[in-house]
Design an enzyme around this catalytic site. Sequence first.
Site, short mmCIF file in Angstrom:
data_model
loop_
_atom_site.label_atom_id
_atom_site.label_comp_id
_atom_site.label_asym_id
_atom_site.label_seq_id
_atom_site.Cartn_x
_atom_site.Cartn_y
_atom_site.Cartn_z
N SER A 131 -10.91 20.76 71.77
CA SER A 131 -12.19 20.04 71.71
C SER A 131 -12.87 20.42 70.40
O SER A 131 -12.57 21.47 69.82
CB SER A 131 -13.06 20.49 72.89
OG SER A 131 -14.39 20.03 72.75
N TYR A 159 -17.09 27.09 78.17
CA TYR A 159 -16.18 26.04 77.66
C TYR A 159 -15.82 26.31 76.20
O TYR A 159 -14.66 26.23 75.80
CB TYR A 159 -16.87 24.69 77.84
CG TYR A 159 -16.01 23.49 77.56
CD1 TYR A 159 -14.98 23.11 78.42
CD2 TYR A 159 -16.25 22.68 76.43
CE1 TYR A 159 -14.20 21.98 78.16
CE2 TYR A 159 -15.48 21.55 76.18
CZ TYR A 159 -14.46 21.21 77.04
OH TYR A 159 -13.70 20.09 76.79
N1 LIG Z 1 -14.28 14.24 78.18
C1 LIG Z 1 -14.66 14.75 77.01
O1 LIG Z 1 -15.70 14.38 76.43
C2 LIG Z 1 -13.79 15.78 76.34
C3 LIG Z 1 -14.09 16.14 75.00
C4 LIG Z 1 -13.25 17.05 74.36
C5 LIG Z 1 -12.17 17.59 75.01
N2 LIG Z 1 -11.91 17.24 76.31
C6 LIG Z 1 -10.75 17.84 76.97
O2 LIG Z 1 -9.84 16.78 77.27
C7 LIG Z 1 -9.09 17.15 78.44
C8 LIG Z 1 -9.18 16.01 79.45
O3 LIG Z 1 -10.54 15.83 79.79
P1 LIG Z 1 -11.01 14.56 80.65
O4 LIG Z 1 -12.42 14.30 80.26
O5 LIG Z 1 -9.97 13.52 80.56
O6 LIG Z 1 -11.05 15.25 82.10
P2 LIG Z 1 -10.90 14.66 83.57
O7 LIG Z 1 -10.99 13.18 83.59
O8 LIG Z 1 -11.83 15.46 84.43
O9 LIG Z 1 -9.39 15.06 83.94
C9 LIG Z 1 -9.03 16.40 84.10
C10 LIG Z 1 -7.62 16.45 84.61
O10 LIG Z 1 -7.22 17.82 84.69
C11 LIG Z 1 -6.67 18.05 85.99
N3 LIG Z 1 -6.89 19.46 86.32
C12 LIG Z 1 -8.07 20.13 86.37
N4 LIG Z 1 -7.86 21.39 86.75
C13 LIG Z 1 -6.53 21.53 86.93
C14 LIG Z 1 -5.69 22.60 87.35
N5 LIG Z 1 -6.19 23.81 87.67
N6 LIG Z 1 -4.35 22.40 87.43
C15 LIG Z 1 -3.82 21.18 87.12
N7 LIG Z 1 -4.57 20.14 86.72
C16 LIG Z 1 -5.89 20.30 86.65
C17 LIG Z 1 -7.45 17.10 86.89
O11 LIG Z 1 -6.80 16.84 88.13
P3 LIG Z 1 -7.07 17.75 89.47
O12 LIG Z 1 -8.55 18.01 89.52
O13 LIG Z 1 -6.54 16.92 90.59
O14 LIG Z 1 -6.28 18.99 89.28
C18 LIG Z 1 -7.45 15.87 86.01
O15 LIG Z 1 -6.20 15.21 86.09
C19 LIG Z 1 -9.68 18.46 78.94
O16 LIG Z 1 -8.89 19.53 78.47
C20 LIG Z 1 -11.05 18.49 78.29
O17 LIG Z 1 -11.54 19.80 78.13
C21 LIG Z 1 -12.69 16.36 76.98
#
Ligand SMILES: NC(=O)c1ccc[n+]([C@@H]2O[C@H](COP(=O)([O-])OP(=O)(O)OC[C@H]3O[C@@H](n4cnc5c(N)ncnc54)[C@H](OP(=O)(O)O)[C@@H]3O)[C@@H](O)[C@H]2O)c1
Length: 278
Positions: free
Chosen positions: A149, A162
Amino acid sequence: MKFSLFNRTAGLRAGQHAVVTGGSSGLGLALSRRLATRGLSVTLVARDKARLATAAASISDAVPSAVIDYIAVDVADSEALAAAFDSLTQDLDILVNSAGIIREGYFEGLSTSDFHDVMDINFFGTVNTIRATLPRLKQRRGRIVNIASVAGLTGVFGYTPYCAAKHALVGFTAALRFELEPQGVRVQLVCPGEFESPMVEDLDRTRTPENRRHTLTIPKLRIDQLADATVAGIDSGQRLVVPGAQTRVLVTAQRLVPSVANAIAQQRISAVYQGPDR
Ligand SMILES: NC(=O)c1ccc[n+]([C@@H]2O[C@H](COP(=O)([O-])OP(=O)(O)OC[C@H]3O[C@@H](n4cnc5c(N)ncnc54)[C@H](OP(=O)(O)O)[C@@H]3O)[C@@H](O)[C@H]2O)c1
């Protein structure tokens, strides 16, 4: 062993196999769909089996030729993860580590267990998954893509756990790259700014005003923009992928003129500052 500093891995190819942690939602799901469209077979990894099944079905609906499988496992559980990958029969060309969670709030309102949860999943989850898949990735001279991120490159109000986890991930990735590239495994880091996803929908319900103002220095990207730019960066072999022109300007400014970038951030935060004692 001989290796070139400018060694570039060939791009994504039909017939390759990718494992995508966090593949049931948000960026992981959007990337998985794009990889399936390119003819790769994809194994989604997340905890919730029903959500995984729905995600796999949504990819198969969009891409009828897709070869999609899924594994329900917690990436923070190293033993369960190792056992799950032991039962995987396919070769592995690409590992995308997108599984992640967020905890936002004033440091004084967050608990030590919030810090452990975020570190266990965002940082150790990635370490565990790489450990469990590395022999296969080495065999195929594959690639690892870690989704960190912008919060792994700078400080962000409200993100003490985070930012800590994402900074750890950025440092780990940079160090690991020196070890794995001579062995033929490409290591890529993706640092997105904020984008629309279920994670952010949840965050929007509870986030502090300071965090909202600070993170939205740059408007949220749409997930399709983010996923397209990420796949393009992975495909072209970039070691650091920062999707979005405005996000790249911000990251560059933080590196070249940190005092100016910090002054802008402080000004934005102070305009809405409440703090924990309000
Ligand atoms: N959204 C943003 O603005 C943003 C910005 C920068 C970086 N990111 C990064 O991008 C990545 C994806 O984010 P997103 O926004 O797409 O998140 P999201 O929609 O909440 O998806 C998160 C995914 O991770 C899985 N997950 C969470 N905990 C887990 C665990 N312990 N074991 C296995 N799977 C797990 C969830 O499924 P389950 O809960 O079923 O396990 C889900 O499939 C993350 O690493 C986040 O930090 C996001």
